[in-house]
Scaffold this motif. Structure first.
Motif, mmCIF file in Angstrom:
data_model
loop_
_atom_site.group_PDB
_atom_site.id
_atom_site.type_symbol
_atom_site.label_atom_id
_atom_site.label_comp_id
_atom_site.label_asym_id
_atom_site.label_seq_id
_atom_site.Cartn_x
_atom_site.Cartn_y
_atom_site.Cartn_z
ATOM 1 N N THR A 14 -7.945 11.452 -2.220
ATOM 2 C CA THR A 14 -8.632 12.439 -1.393
ATOM 3 C C THR A 14 -8.263 13.823 -1.897
ATOM 4 O OG1 THR A 14 -8.546 10.981 0.531
ATOM 5 C CG2 THR A 14 -8.999 13.299 0.942
ATOM 6 N N HIS A 15 -9.262 14.574 -2.375
ATOM 7 C CA HIS A 15 -9.056 15.917 -2.923
ATOM 8 C C HIS A 15 -9.470 16.953 -1.874
ATOM 9 C CE1 HIS A 15 -8.826 14.291 -7.136
ATOM 10 N NE2 HIS A 15 -9.638 13.376 -6.623
ATOM 11 N N THR A 16 -8.555 17.834 -1.495
ATOM 12 C CA THR A 16 -8.898 18.834 -0.479
ATOM 13 C C THR A 16 -8.562 20.265 -0.894
ATOM 14 O OG1 THR A 16 -6.754 18.475 0.601
ATOM 15 C CG2 THR A 16 -8.633 17.230 1.455
ATOM 16 N N ASP A 17 -7.893 20.451 -2.042
ATOM 17 C CA ASP A 17 -7.496 21.803 -2.447
ATOM 18 C C ASP A 17 -7.698 22.004 -3.939
ATOM 19 O OD1 ASP A 17 -6.557 24.386 -2.076
ATOM 20 O OD2 ASP A 17 -4.456 23.826 -2.311
ATOM 21 N N ALA A 18 -8.864 21.637 -4.440
ATOM 22 C CA ALA A 18 -9.150 21.716 -5.872
ATOM 23 C C ALA A 18 -9.905 22.997 -6.192
ATOM 24 C CB ALA A 18 -9.963 20.496 -6.313
ATOM 25 N N LYS A 19 -9.246 24.119 -6.016
ATOM 26 C CA LYS A 19 -9.869 25.412 -6.319
ATOM 27 C C LYS A 19 -8.928 26.243 -7.174
ATOM 28 C CE LYS A 19 -8.511 27.400 -1.835
ATOM 29 N NZ LYS A 19 -7.917 26.173 -1.280
ATOM 30 N N PRO A 20 -9.417 27.345 -7.778
ATOM 31 C CA PRO A 20 -8.596 28.082 -8.753
ATOM 32 C C PRO A 20 -7.252 28.524 -8.203
ATOM 33 C CG PRO A 20 -10.853 28.813 -8.849
ATOM 34 C CD PRO A 20 -10.764 27.888 -7.667
ATOM 35 N N PHE A 21 -6.230 28.214 -8.973
ATOM 36 C CA PHE A 21 -4.862 28.657 -8.689
ATOM 37 C C PHE A 21 -4.611 29.864 -9.581
ATOM 38 C CE2 PHE A 21 -0.323 28.767 -8.971
ATOM 39 C CZ PHE A 21 0.169 28.164 -7.832
ATOM 40 N N ARG A 51 -2.091 -1.143 -3.786
ATOM 41 C CA ARG A 51 -2.963 0.009 -3.576
ATOM 42 C C ARG A 51 -2.143 1.294 -3.545
ATOM 43 N NH1 ARG A 51 -6.742 1.133 1.854
ATOM 44 N NH2 ARG A 51 -7.338 3.287 1.333
ATOM 45 N N ILE A 52 -2.703 2.350 -4.101
ATOM 46 C CA ILE A 52 -2.142 3.696 -3.992
ATOM 47 C C ILE A 52 -3.188 4.594 -3.360
ATOM 48 C CG2 ILE A 52 -1.263 5.727 -5.208
ATOM 49 C CD1 ILE A 52 -0.323 3.879 -7.438
ATOM 50 N N SER A 53 -2.817 5.300 -2.300
ATOM 51 C CA SER A 53 -3.671 6.333 -1.715
ATOM 52 C C SER A 53 -3.058 7.683 -2.058
ATOM 53 C CB SER A 53 -3.785 6.170 -0.195
ATOM 54 O OG SER A 53 -4.525 5.015 0.138
ATOM 55 N N GLY A 54 -3.693 8.414 -2.961
ATOM 56 C CA GLY A 54 -3.209 9.726 -3.370
ATOM 57 C C GLY A 54 -3.844 10.801 -2.511
ATOM 58 N N LEU A 55 -3.022 11.520 -1.745
ATOM 59 C CA LEU A 55 -3.514 12.555 -0.838
ATOM 60 C C LEU A 55 -3.318 13.912 -1.490
ATOM 61 C CD1 LEU A 55 -2.025 11.078 2.468
ATOM 62 C CD2 LEU A 55 -4.181 10.506 1.306
ATOM 63 N N ASP A 56 -4.392 14.442 -2.060
ATOM 64 C CA ASP A 56 -4.385 15.699 -2.805
ATOM 65 C C ASP A 56 -3.208 15.743 -3.788
ATOM 66 O OD1 ASP A 56 -6.057 17.877 -3.166
ATOM 67 O OD2 ASP A 56 -4.754 19.238 -2.068
ATOM 68 N N PRO A 57 -3.230 14.867 -4.798
ATOM 69 C CA PRO A 57 -2.118 14.800 -5.744
ATOM 70 C C PRO A 57 -1.806 16.160 -6.365
ATOM 71 C CG PRO A 57 -3.661 13.004 -6.116
ATOM 72 C CD PRO A 57 -4.307 13.922 -5.137
ATOM 73 N N ALA A 58 -0.516 16.445 -6.508
ATOM 74 C CA ALA A 58 -0.083 17.722 -7.075
ATOM 75 C C ALA A 58 -0.723 17.933 -8.441
ATOM 76 C CB ALA A 58 1.433 17.748 -7.188
ATOM 77 N N GLN A 59 -1.146 19.166 -8.683
ATOM 78 C CA GLN A 59 -1.904 19.439 -9.888
ATOM 79 C C GLN A 59 -1.125 20.158 -10.961
ATOM 80 O OE1 GLN A 59 -3.631 21.557 -12.475
ATOM 81 N NE2 GLN A 59 -4.297 22.730 -10.709
ATOM 82 N N HIS A 102 0.866 -1.190 0.000
ATOM 83 C CA HIS A 102 0.000 0.000 0.000
ATOM 84 C C HIS A 102 0.897 1.233 0.000
ATOM 85 C CE1 HIS A 102 -3.505 2.316 2.194
ATOM 86 N NE2 HIS A 102 -3.096 2.929 1.092
ATOM 87 N N PHE A 103 0.867 1.982 -1.102
ATOM 88 C CA PHE A 103 1.671 3.200 -1.234
ATOM 89 C C PHE A 103 0.808 4.419 -0.898
ATOM 90 C CE2 PHE A 103 3.563 6.806 -3.321
ATOM 91 C CZ PHE A 103 4.934 6.605 -3.213
ATOM 92 N N ILE A 104 1.306 5.295 -0.016
ATOM 93 C CA ILE A 104 0.581 6.481 0.418
ATOM 94 C C ILE A 104 1.433 7.703 0.095
ATOM 95 C CG2 ILE A 104 -0.501 7.665 2.377
ATOM 96 C CD1 ILE A 104 -0.386 4.823 3.792
ATOM 97 N N GLY A 105 0.951 8.564 -0.785
ATOM 98 C CA GLY A 105 1.734 9.722 -1.198
ATOM 99 C C GLY A 105 0.939 10.999 -1.133
ATOM 100 N N HIS A 106 1.590 12.076 -0.700
ATOM 101 C CA HIS A 106 0.945 13.387 -0.625
ATOM 102 C C HIS A 106 1.520 14.308 -1.692
ATOM 103 C CE1 HIS A 106 0.667 17.604 1.143
ATOM 104 N NE2 HIS A 106 -0.589 17.244 0.955
ATOM 105 N N SER A 107 0.645 15.019 -2.404
ATOM 106 C CA SER A 107 1.036 16.035 -3.365
ATOM 107 C C SER A 107 1.910 15.427 -4.468
ATOM 108 C CB SER A 107 1.750 17.181 -2.635
ATOM 109 O OG SER A 107 1.889 18.306 -3.459
ATOM 110 N N LEU A 108 3.129 15.896 -4.632
ATOM 111 C CA LEU A 108 4.016 15.274 -5.627
ATOM 112 C C LEU A 108 4.288 13.815 -5.288
ATOM 113 C CD1 LEU A 108 6.844 17.816 -6.628
ATOM 114 C CD2 LEU A 108 5.022 16.880 -8.065
#
Length: 551
Positions: free
Chosen positions: A258-265, A227-235, A199-205
């Motif tokens: 899990t998406h937590t910061d998907a707003k206009p950049f 399994r991969i758990s992507g924590l707000d993958p870098a956009q 189980h791979f757990i990665g945040h952002s990049l």
């Protein structure tokens, strides 16, 4: 026993931050615990010069070649760093050696203590300008080992490769992923740590790193990651890219995001659009588009509760040295990164939380918030206990493996973040002109006198529609015996004026309130007013009391 934290110097952190932001690199070693302790992952197996001097730069035996493969990422055209210049450190933690980094060198673990045979396997990877000593990583390691005392938790510290500039870190991701994937294969062969149970757990990049890792395992070794758990993958430089250049469902047997910061950049104060030269629409620091089998969008996936409480307070919560906490958090917060880091806070809490972090499939966030979803029985647990959705109907295996189900939920503003959900239906007795100037609360009180407060927000009851529906969340204390509708605060000036002049008509008249607890999916219960059925801001303490016995 848990991993420790360094206290560090806030003055030193501030100085380092200022110098770092203007491009002067300073590295302070004031940590209580070092993940590397001077040991770096050996590159002898991978170095071009050590095995074949005829290999070109950025080509490595057993790993492959790494060049600019995605011309769609316009504007930077940087080649990766040489692997020997940015060598990562990979540490294994077990319950017995929770404080001791067992450094993985090639396929070997440089300690007398070996990996736990047949134990669960977790890998954790940080994101941009972070490292493996970050407090959130230590918290997650502790949570995983508390959940399973036989677990093997590997931490990838690729801090040398994730330094600024951002586009250089992006270009390094695939190379670091290939190295990690190769080590996974070696560990499977040496210790029996199966790739398809990892189980791979990665945040952002780090989440995008997981995508490359899973793709490399399939293409180069014919293996599938468990399994991969992507924590707000870098956009930035990933959203809208081909699937081989970003995290997607095909990268693992199960991918949850899990998406937590998907707003206009914003660029220069202007939101990017498809017509902007060499740019794509950007949504915050995290990706907006679904990229897993199960994609979770808590609080719409954009603005997380509690993240508007102030930058200073959030920085104070990050004890530790510059690299441990202050610098990365400072920069993230400048970019409104509180929403971005909520993803790993939710995930860490979900590992051992009794609260289920339940999320519900719905057509849109607006439908979820207004409780108009067609099927709330389709649900999943966000975070560690998420499961791969089972698609109904005539779908092929390929469609099932590459389709995404979107889930929505609500959380609290601070830890513990998990909340449970309620469907609220308010039946008005007549049309109203009421717009709440303060938040409207629904207080649920059980037979033992315990209560919880549900925040309906600033509600507009105007219009001809007499039925109003909401999805709200709170702490569940059992099904209520009494329900109280009231504003969060009253208007004493208006109440005083009505003592002088005749009172006006009631602001809102309510026939009933119907309640359903979504986690338990119990039958909905209707509550009716006890004595009076109206709410008026002319009252000193306006409220309506409801019980089910009155219906």
């Amino acid at each position: 026993m848990h991993l420790g934290f360094g206290d560090g110097s806030r003055v030193g952190a501030l100085v380092h931050t200022v110098l770092y932001l203007i491009g002067v690199p300073i590295f302070l070693n004031n940590h209580d615990i070092h993940l590397n302790e001077g040991n770096q992952t050996s590159l002898e197996t991978y170095s071009a010069s050590s095995e074949n001097s005829n290999l070109p730069d950025h080509c490595y035996e057993s790993l492959g070649c790494f060049t600019i493969r995605y011309p769609e990422r316009k504007g930077y055209n940087m080649t990766p760093n040489l692997l020997e210049e940015v060598s990562p450190t990979i540490c294994l933690y077990t319950k017995v050696h929770v404080l001791a980094c067992q450094v993985v060198e090639n396929e070997a673990i440089t300690s007398e203590a070996l990996a736990v045979a047949n134990g669960r396997i977790f890998w954790i990877a940080h994101g941009y300008i972070e490292n493996g000593q970050r407090p959130w990583i230590k918290d997650l390691v502790n949570a995983l080992l508390d959940y399973d005392s036989f677990a093997n938790v590997f931490v990838v510290d690729w801090s040398e490769a994730s330094k600024p500039p951002y586009n250089q870190a992006v270009e390094n991701v695939e190379m670091i992923a290939a190295l990690c994937a190769h080590l996974m294969v070696m560990l499977q062969e040496t210790y029996g740590l199966k790739v398809n149970e990892t189980h791979f757990i990665g945040h952002s990049l780090g989440a995008q790193l997981g995508g490359y890792l899973g793709s490399w395992l399939q293409q180069e070794r014919g293996l599938q990651l468990g399994r991969i758990s992507g924590l707000d993958p870098a956009q930035l430089y990933f959203q809208g890219m081909p699937i081989d250049a970003r995290l997607d469902p095909s990268d693992s047997l199960f991918v949850d995001v899990t998406h937590t910061d998907a707003k206009p950049f914003l660029y220069g104060g202007e939101e990017v659009s498809f017509t902007t030269p060499n740019m794509r629409p950007i949504s915050g620091l995290g990706t907006e588009e679904p990229c897993g089998h199960a994609d979770f969008y808590p609080n719409s996936g954009k603005d997380q509760p509690g993240c508007k409480d102030g930058v200073y307070q959030a920085i104070l919560q990050e004890e530790g040295s510059v690299i441990n906490g202050t610098l990365p958090n400072f920069i993230f917060l400048l970019l409104d990164g509180c929403d971005h880091i909520r993803s790993h806070e939710y995930f860490t809490e979900s590992v051992t939380s009794v609260c289920p972090f339940m999320a519900f499939s719905c057509e849109s966030w607006e439908d979820f918030a207004s409780s108009t979803c067609t099927n709330l029985s389709s649900r999943n647990r966000m975070g560690f206990h998420a499961t791969k959705p089972t698609l109904s109907g005539n779908v092929t295996t390929s469609e099932a493996n590459n389709s995404s189900v979107i889930y929505y939920s609500q959380t609290g503003p601070r830890a513990p973040f998990c909340r449970e959900h309620f469907r609220i239906v308010i039946q008005l007795a007549e049309e109203s002109k009421y717009r709440s100037t303060s938040e409207l609360h629904l207080v649920l009180e059980n037979s033992s006198g315990e209560s919880t407060v549900l925040n309906l927000g600033n509600i507009d009851f105007t219009g001809k529609d007499l039925v109003r529906k909401y999805t709200v969340s709170g702490v569940y204390v059992g099904f209520p015996k009494t329900v109280i509708l009231r504003p969060s605060s009253s208007n004493p000036l208006r109440w005083l004026m009505t003592r002088i002049t005749p009172p006006i008509d009631p602001d809102v008249v309510v026939d009933s309130i119907t309640l359903r607890h979504l986690e338990s999916m119990e039958s909905e219960v209707t509550f009716c007013p006890d004595s009076k059925n109206f709410l008026s801001t002319t009252e000193q303490n306006p409220s309506i009391i409801f019980t089910s016995d009155n219906c």
